[in-house]
Design a protein around this motif. Structure first.
Motif, PDB file in Angstrom:
ATOM      1  N   ALA A 117      -4.875  23.319  27.028  1.00  0.00           N
ATOM      2  CA  ALA A 117      -4.046  22.213  26.530  1.00  0.00           C
ATOM      3  C   ALA A 117      -4.574  20.874  27.031  1.00  0.00           C
ATOM      4  O   ALA A 117      -4.665  19.912  26.267  1.00  0.00           O
ATOM      5  N   SER A 120      -7.740  20.022  25.164  1.00  0.00           N
ATOM      6  CA  SER A 120      -7.433  19.581  23.797  1.00  0.00           C
ATOM      7  C   SER A 120      -6.921  18.151  23.786  1.00  0.00           C
ATOM      8  O   SER A 120      -7.324  17.339  22.946  1.00  0.00           O
ATOM      9  N   LEU A 121      -6.033  17.822  24.727  1.00  0.00           N
ATOM     10  CA  LEU A 121      -5.523  16.456  24.803  1.00  0.00           C
ATOM     11  C   LEU A 121      -6.621  15.465  25.140  1.00  0.00           C
ATOM     12  O   LEU A 121      -6.637  14.338  24.626  1.00  0.00           O
ATOM     13  N   CYS A 122      -7.552  15.876  25.977  1.00  0.00           N
ATOM     14  CA  CYS A 122      -8.662  14.996  26.341  1.00  0.00           C
ATOM     15  C   CYS A 122      -9.566  14.741  25.129  1.00  0.00           C
ATOM     16  O   CYS A 122      -9.996  13.607  24.898  1.00  0.00           O
ATOM     17  N   GLY A 125      -7.564  12.518  22.693  1.00  0.00           N
ATOM     18  CA  GLY A 125      -7.524  11.151  23.219  1.00  0.00           C
ATOM     19  C   GLY A 125      -8.849  10.435  23.071  1.00  0.00           C
ATOM     20  O   GLY A 125      -8.903   9.247  22.767  1.00  0.00           O
TER      21      GLY A 125
END
Length: 181
Positions: A117, A120-122, A125
């Motif tokens: 997670a 994925s957020l990195c 972003g």
């Protein structure tokens, strides 16, 4: 080796636990995670200089390039983290479903899901950071707003009613049926 001898003269020796004696996939995962954390740190520094709201970084064009660089570094950080988590998960699932593997078997835990997670957020972003510079490429300048000063309610009413004195006029003539009093 560390050796321990008890009262019956029995000696028990163990090798020193060392980081270099770990399996190669664990060392690879550790290296990828260290690279991800390092890249994320440098990406944060670049993002700080590339944001429009900071005074550091130069012109808008230079800030756009720095922001794009920060986005690329964030994407690389996310890919390193994703690769490390996936490599470890692959090894765990391979050993778990192998009927000939007799050592202790592990299962996928919360740390892997949190790692996926976070990676994925990195990546998301970083992509957003790269596309955030698109409005700097516009050729149309931004509209500027001027401040004309504050106006009071009394002066705005007398302005629209011919400059008459507010107290001498009939109140029913000043307001429509939808006016708030």
């Amino acid at each position: 080796k560390t050796c321990v001898t008890d009262s019956t003269s029995v000696s028990n020796c163990k090798n020193f636990p060392s980081m270099l004696t770990l399996n190669s996939y664990i060392q690879a995962c550790r290296g990828l995670m260290i690279a991800a954390v390092s890249l994320g740190f440098f990406g944060s520094i670049f993002a700080l200089f590339g944001m429009k709201c900071t005074k550091v970084g130069g012109s808008d064009k230079a800030k756009a390039k720095i922001a794009c660089l920060a986005g690329i570094v964030f994407i690389l950080s996310g890919l390193c983290s994703m690769t490390g988590c996936s490599l470890y998960a692959n090894k765990i699932t391979t050993e778990f479903f192998d009927p000939l593997f007799v050592e202790q078997k592990y299962e996928l835990g919360a740390a892997l899901f949190i790692g996926w997670a976070g990676a994925s957020l990195c990546i998301i972003g970083g992509v957003i950071f790269c596309f955030s510079i698109s409005d700097n490429n516009n050729k149309t300048p931004r509209m500027g707003y001027t401040y004309n000063g504050a106006t009071s309610v009394l002066s705005s009413r007398t302005k629209y009613h011919g400059g008459e004195d507010f107290k001498t006029t009939n109140p029913s003539k000043q307001f429509d049926k939808n006016a708030y009093v």
